[in-house]
Scaffold this motif. Structure first.
Motif, PDB file in Angstrom:
ATOM      1  N   GLU A 165       1.149  16.614  -6.766  1.00  0.00           N
ATOM      2  CA  GLU A 165       1.279  16.533  -8.221  1.00  0.00           C
ATOM      3  C   GLU A 165       0.927  17.861  -8.895  1.00  0.00           C
ATOM      4  N   PRO A 200       0.127  11.971  -5.506  1.00  0.00           N
ATOM      5  CA  PRO A 200      -0.544  11.980  -6.802  1.00  0.00           C
ATOM      6  C   PRO A 200      -2.016  12.380  -6.698  1.00  0.00           C
ATOM      7  N   SER A 202      -4.342  10.776  -7.812  1.00  0.00           N
ATOM      8  CA  SER A 202      -5.099   9.545  -7.549  1.00  0.00           C
ATOM      9  C   SER A 202      -5.292   9.277  -6.067  1.00  0.00           C
ATOM     10  N   GLY A 204      -6.540  11.299  -4.048  1.00  0.00           N
ATOM     11  CA  GLY A 204      -7.788  11.935  -3.642  1.00  0.00           C
ATOM     12  C   GLY A 204      -7.585  13.088  -2.673  1.00  0.00           C
TER      13      GLY A 204
END
Length: 281
Positions: A165, A200, A202, A204
């Protein structure tokens, strides 16, 4: 001021030979640089620099020269040799593998993989390398674009790219250039020859976040891996090591967004670069 052609050294390299052949055929056709520039949709200065090997010809010029001079694929063939010289020696073996690939799997952490870059994006990205001159930047942009030529052919490999991302959100160049780049990605997001997933924020932390990775599969099943950091890259041909990189890639694929979700994220990020409507209501 009268234009005086610079002396040529045709046997220094394939690029020099390309330039000398350009001048030889141009003079044999009794064409000036200006006249030839009009025919091949270029400029006098560009052609002059190509003749003296100061500049690598753009990818579409060789075929135009072949048409202009009626030389079949003479300049196209010379260009195929000359463009190999653009890449440092350590990359040439990798380039040979890439040219034969039937499957190319890539991960890009901080920047998009070269095969996905538009010309404007590639130019801005290469300008970040402060040790490159303007001429070297343009040569490498031309080289990067030439690598994409095969992607438009019947023998194009299937490509699967996973893009962090961060690479999508980091602006490279003008808003218009970034919008063009994202639109190009969207057009390749889910086709018979290409798939793109987004990793993404998200998801981690993950193993590949500090590097770029390319996995290449040849027609006979041979696999190689190319891992690239900031200063250097390493080509892996040992089967066991390549398998390790493949496993890391599969973990990335499993944790990335789906193809549909990835396309939607690209569209959402594109909206940040849409031109504002300033017309009166």
């Amino acid at each position: 001021m009268t234009f005086r052609p610079q002396p040529l050294s045709p046997f220094t390299s394939a690029r020099h030979y390309f330039g000398s052949e350009l001048r030889r055929h141009r003079e044999r056709a009794n064409l000036s640089l200006v006249q030839l520039a009009d025919i091949v949709n270029s400029s006098k200065s560009t052609l002059a620099r190509i003749e003296t090997a100061e500049l690598m010809p753009p990818p579409d010029m060789p075929s135009c020269l072949d048409v202009a001079f009626g030389t079949d694929r003479h300049f196209t063939g010379l260009y195929g040799l000359a463009k190999q010289e653009i890449h440092p020696d350590k990359y040439r073996r990798y380039m040979n593998f890439e040219a034969q690939a039937v499957l190319i799997e890539q991960y890009g952490a901080q920047a998009l993989p070269g095969l996905l870059q538009t010309e404007a994006y590639a130019r801005e990205f290469l300008r970040c390398q402060r040790d490159l001159t303007t001429e070297q930047v343009e040569e490498r942009v031309a080289a990067r674009m030439s690598r994409q030529e095969r992607l438009k052919s019947a023998s194009a490999p299937f490509r699967w790219a996973i893009i962090d991302e961060a690479a999508l959100r980091r602006r490279m160049g003008s808003p218009a250039a970034m919008r063009e780049q994202l639109a190009s990605l969207l057009a390749q997001a889910d086709t018979p020859k290409s798939s793109i997933q987004v990793m993404p924020f998200s998801a981690g932390l993950h193993y590949l976040m500090g590097s770029a990775l390319t996995l290449i599969t040849l027609a006979d099943g041979t696999k190689v891996a190319y891992e690239e950091g900031i200063e250097a890259g390493h080509l892996y041909e040992d089967g066991e090591k390549v398998a390790q990189w493949q496993r890391h890639y599969e973990v990335q694929r499993a944790n990335a967004l789906s193809l549909r979700e990835s396309a939607q994220m690209i569209r959402t990020i594109m909206e940040d670069y849409e031109p504002c409507d300033t017309s009166p209501s």
